[in-house]
Design a protein around this motif. Structure first.
Motif, PDB file in Angstrom:
ATOM      1  N   TYR A   1     -35.646 -19.449 -63.742  1.00 37.01           N
ATOM      2  CA  TYR A   1     -35.800 -18.131 -63.156  1.00 37.01           C
ATOM      3  C   TYR A   1     -36.140 -18.230 -61.684  1.00 37.01           C
ATOM      4  O   TYR A   1     -36.793 -19.154 -61.221  1.00 37.01           O
ATOM      5  CB  TYR A   1     -36.883 -17.345 -63.896  1.00 37.01           C
ATOM      6  CG  TYR A   1     -36.570 -17.193 -65.360  1.00 37.01           C
ATOM      7  CD1 TYR A   1     -35.462 -16.467 -65.778  1.00 37.01           C
ATOM      8  CD2 TYR A   1     -37.369 -17.805 -66.321  1.00 37.01           C
ATOM      9  CE1 TYR A   1     -35.162 -16.333 -67.121  1.00 37.01           C
ATOM     10  CE2 TYR A   1     -37.072 -17.677 -67.667  1.00 37.01           C
ATOM     11  CZ  TYR A   1     -35.965 -16.939 -68.056  1.00 37.01           C
ATOM     12  OH  TYR A   1     -35.667 -16.814 -69.382  1.00 37.01           O
TER      13      TYR A   1
ATOM     14  N   SER B   1     -36.630 -12.712 -56.908  1.00 39.68           N
ATOM     15  CA  SER B   1     -35.436 -11.935 -56.613  1.00 39.68           C
ATOM     16  C   SER B   1     -35.358 -11.512 -55.154  1.00 39.68           C
ATOM     17  O   SER B   1     -36.354 -11.238 -54.509  1.00 39.68           O
ATOM     18  CB  SER B   1     -35.404 -10.690 -57.505  1.00 39.68           C
ATOM     19  OG  SER B   1     -36.577  -9.940 -57.339  1.00 39.68           O
TER      20      SER B   1
ATOM     21  N   ILE C   1     -31.958  -5.296 -60.704  1.00 45.35           N
ATOM     22  CA  ILE C   1     -32.831  -5.477 -61.865  1.00 45.35           C
ATOM     23  C   ILE C   1     -33.580  -4.187 -62.184  1.00 45.35           C
ATOM     24  O   ILE C   1     -33.721  -3.801 -63.347  1.00 45.35           O
ATOM     25  CB  ILE C   1     -33.813  -6.638 -61.611  1.00 45.35           C
ATOM     26  CG1 ILE C   1     -33.046  -7.966 -61.603  1.00 45.35           C
ATOM     27  CG2 ILE C   1     -34.912  -6.658 -62.667  1.00 45.35           C
ATOM     28  CD1 ILE C   1     -33.893  -9.151 -61.215  1.00 45.35           C
TER      29      ILE C   1
ATOM     30  N   ARG D   1     -38.162  -7.773 -69.625  1.00 48.69           N
ATOM     31  CA  ARG D   1     -38.256  -8.693 -68.482  1.00 48.69           C
ATOM     32  C   ARG D   1     -37.468  -9.971 -68.729  1.00 48.69           C
ATOM     33  O   ARG D   1     -36.804 -10.486 -67.823  1.00 48.69           O
ATOM     34  CB  ARG D   1     -39.726  -9.008 -68.203  1.00 48.69           C
ATOM     35  CG  ARG D   1     -40.482  -7.846 -67.558  1.00 48.69           C
ATOM     36  CD  ARG D   1     -41.970  -8.109 -67.486  1.00 48.69           C
ATOM     37  NE  ARG D   1     -42.650  -7.082 -66.695  1.00 48.69           N
ATOM     38  CZ  ARG D   1     -43.962  -6.914 -66.658  1.00 48.69           C
ATOM     39  NH1 ARG D   1     -44.753  -7.708 -67.391  1.00 48.69           N
ATOM     40  NH2 ARG D   1     -44.498  -5.966 -65.918  1.00 48.69           N
TER      41      ARG D   1
ATOM     42  N   ARG E   1     -34.563 -10.578 -65.853  1.00 52.24           N
ATOM     43  CA  ARG E   1     -35.035 -11.305 -64.668  1.00 52.24           C
ATOM     44  C   ARG E   1     -33.925 -12.176 -64.076  1.00 52.24           C
ATOM     45  O   ARG E   1     -32.998 -12.593 -64.780  1.00 52.24           O
ATOM     46  CB  ARG E   1     -36.250 -12.161 -65.026  1.00 52.24           C
ATOM     47  CG  ARG E   1     -35.985 -13.209 -66.075  1.00 52.24           C
ATOM     48  CD  ARG E   1     -37.182 -14.139 -66.301  1.00 52.24           C
ATOM     49  NE  ARG E   1     -38.429 -13.445 -66.467  1.00 52.24           N
ATOM     50  CZ  ARG E   1     -39.349 -13.757 -67.376  1.00 52.24           C
ATOM     51  NH1 ARG E   1     -39.119 -14.753 -68.226  1.00 52.24           N
ATOM     52  NH2 ARG E   1     -40.476 -13.098 -67.439  1.00 52.24           N
TER      53      ARG E   1
END
Length: 333
Positions: free
Chosen positions: A4, A7, A15, A179, A183
């Protein structure tokens, strides 16, 4: 190494859009379904339950979401139920084996032929089923009471790029799933599009005097005589709405914006079966103005000789009208 990423601004916007649901559903009977619609939840029920509203006078509540009877599934029966209730959202059924996908898709196509705007959900219960379900159908992500939860047989990557409805689970558990499914990743996979969530667990806690909060169940109102199960559920609904708003999941529009409203005419003197005032026994037809009439969420319709008798009886017995002021008939002055 984590897959991950933090962002970027553009990814963060994507998102945020993916995480904002189109509907937050609450499936229950009347009067709880009526109370859920008022703050913007999508009301509905499981096909074998219904709103159980027949005890009330002139009360109609459209079906926003129709769930299937997962313990006793029958596709033909469910399609019939869909055409009977005409919901906006419907959970057609659970699929465990790839061989069963075609029958469920055929049921969806039959519904779509007459209701092309309906949001139809199919619930995969094994990883191979996920990719076989057509893209224009919503995937149901099992997170609550179920024999097989989505995270037990699949990875978040399996759901990415699909429209997803989170089925059951408390809001924190649902948020955790949201989430995980949305994500950003190192492989730049598209997020799942969270179409909706539903959970009807509030009533269970309310029966024990507990209301839901983001920090867990709170029993501070358990010993208060004036706090009913209905009031406790209503308080929990407000807490759930604020939780979803704070986390960017609450929808931009409400069911009322889409034309979903309670139909209710309220009681009238003609509905009274007895002439005696419920509070003091006076003949309500011999008063100057005529009877005051109230319909309560117990299903009872009571007549009173005066506003004072109505107010006294209602509050002493912790009664609550089925639909607020509409549930009380006041005679002309």
């Amino acid at each position: 190494m984590s897959l991950y990423l933090s962002s970027s601004a553009s990814t963060a916007s994507e998102i945020a859009t993916a995480r904002q649901a189109e509907q937050i559903a609450f499936l229950h009977r009347v009067p709880f379904a009526v109370d859920a619609l008022a703050p913007g939840f999508l009301p509905g029920f499981r096909e074998d339950c219904g709103y159980q509203e027949t005890q009330y006078q002139n009360l109609t509540l459209p079906v926003g979401m129709l769930d299937n009877d997962f313990r006793n599934p029958d596709l033909d029966r469910f399609v019939d139920r869909f055409f009977e209730y005409e919901p906006q959202v419907a959970v057609i059924g659970d699929i465990y084996e790839p061989a069963d996908v075609d029958d469920h898709v055929a049921a969806a196509r039959e519904i779509q032929a007459s209701y092309p705007e309906a949001e139809l959900i199919i619930v995969p219960k094994s990883q191979p089923v996920i990719d076989i379900i057509p893209q224009n159908l919503i995937l149901g992500y099992s997170r609550g009471y179920a024999d097989r939860l989505a995270h037990e047989f699949s990875d978040p990557a399996d759901w990415r790029g699909r429209r997803v409805h989170i089925l059951g689970g408390s809001p924190p558990k649902q948020l955790d799933a949201i989430r995980q499914l949305t994500r950003p990743t190192l492989t730049d996979e598209p997020p799942a599009d969270i179409v909706g969530v539903d959970w009807n667990g509030l009533h269970r806690g309310a029966q024990f005097g507990e209301f839901w909060t983001a920090d867990g169940w709170d029993d501070s109102g358990r010993d208060a005589d004036h706090v009913t199960v209905r009031k406790t559920v209503r308080h929990s609904l407000a807490r759930v709405r604020e939780f979803w708003r704070a986390n960017g999941v609450w929808p931009e529009t409400t069911p009322q914006d889409e034309g979903l409203n309670v139909g209710y005419e309220g009681p009238s003197p003609a509905d009274l079966e007895h002439a005696a005032c419920t509070e003091c026994g006076t003949n309500v037809w011999r008063t100057r103005h005529g009877p005051y009439v109230a319909e309560y969420d117990t299903g009872a319709i009571c007549g009173y000789c005066s506003y004072e008798c109505y107010f006294s009886h209602r509050h002493r017995n912790n009664l609550e009208e089925i639909a607020g002021e509409q549930s009380v008939y006041l005679p002309p002055a």
